[in-house]
Scaffold this active site. Sequence first.
Site, short mmCIF file in Angstrom:
data_model
loop_
_atom_site.label_atom_id
_atom_site.label_comp_id
_atom_site.label_asym_id
_atom_site.label_seq_id
_atom_site.Cartn_x
_atom_site.Cartn_y
_atom_site.Cartn_z
N CYS A 295 -4.46 6.09 40.39
CA CYS A 295 -4.71 4.93 39.51
C CYS A 295 -6.20 4.81 39.17
CB CYS A 295 -4.20 3.64 40.16
SG CYS A 295 -4.98 3.23 41.73
N GLN B 21 -2.58 -7.69 47.09
CA GLN B 21 -3.44 -6.88 46.22
C GLN B 21 -3.24 -7.25 44.76
OE1 GLN B 21 -3.22 -2.63 47.02
NE2 GLN B 21 -2.71 -3.00 49.16
#
Length: 309
Positions: free
Chosen positions: A253, A114
């Site tokens: 986030c 990621q």
Amino acid sequence: VQRAAAWRAKLFPEPFHRLIHAEADGLPGLIVDRFGTGLVCQLNTAGMERNRDAVIDGLRLALAPDWLLLRNDSAQRSLEKLPETVETAFGQPPSPMEVLENGTVYLADVAGGQKTGWFYDQRLNRAMMAALAPGASVLDAYCYLGGFGLLAAQAGATHVTLLDRSEPSLALAGEAAARNGLADRIATERGEVFEALEAHARDKRRFDIVVIDPPAFAKSKKDLQPALRGYRKLARLAARVVAPGGFLLANSCSHTVDVANFTTETTRGVFEAGRNARILRTTGASPDHPTHPQLPESAYLKALLLNLD
């Protein structure tokens, strides 16, 4: 680049940190993470893509890295009609890559994982939770490569469950656990977090520490209300598996979700679970991810530490 590297070296003497954080470092659209002797770079805007050669030359001149990987595969590039690619500018990164953080060795796939392969933004929050870990049982949900869980085990947790839906990520986390001599205290669980939390609640399984660190629920403003409902539900499910007197660290986030809304929905979810709680701390990203004073949305990471009765 030299200016950004200089002040980070005072905070993080080991060469494992975010080196360039876009606007806050005066380089909008550019992300660079440092992995030992190499760098992973994201050119997320057309402006930075146009200056690609200058970026590569600047990084090479300032730091003389052995290798430079261009992770130009972010969804942000598609917004400016840029191709999504992964390529090396020069050299070859190790696979998997050893990442040293808080005295623990992690394993990352910088080419296929990621973002840039690792999330340095949670460094200080991982250390905060590790300080609570001696003698505790821990659930690290959305664990990715075991960032919270491995450090908690290193700090003295008696048992850690790493929960994620990605088999490759769990495999790397398990290998890292073995390299750190922690394999006997760490178990991996593959599954969807919402479903797994419901199953643990049904089985009356409880953990002294629960960390929920999901990917962004809101990619844009139109996703805000569904995202807030998602954070509330996730907090409700997580609170049900926290042992009395235990701790919950809830994270977001999503840059479109502000601290006030995130706090409201998280605490509402905890209370819906029938738990009394107190907020011990509200934090954000580690300082190698600085916030631009005139761009409040650059303070994207929110972390809420709660103690539950």
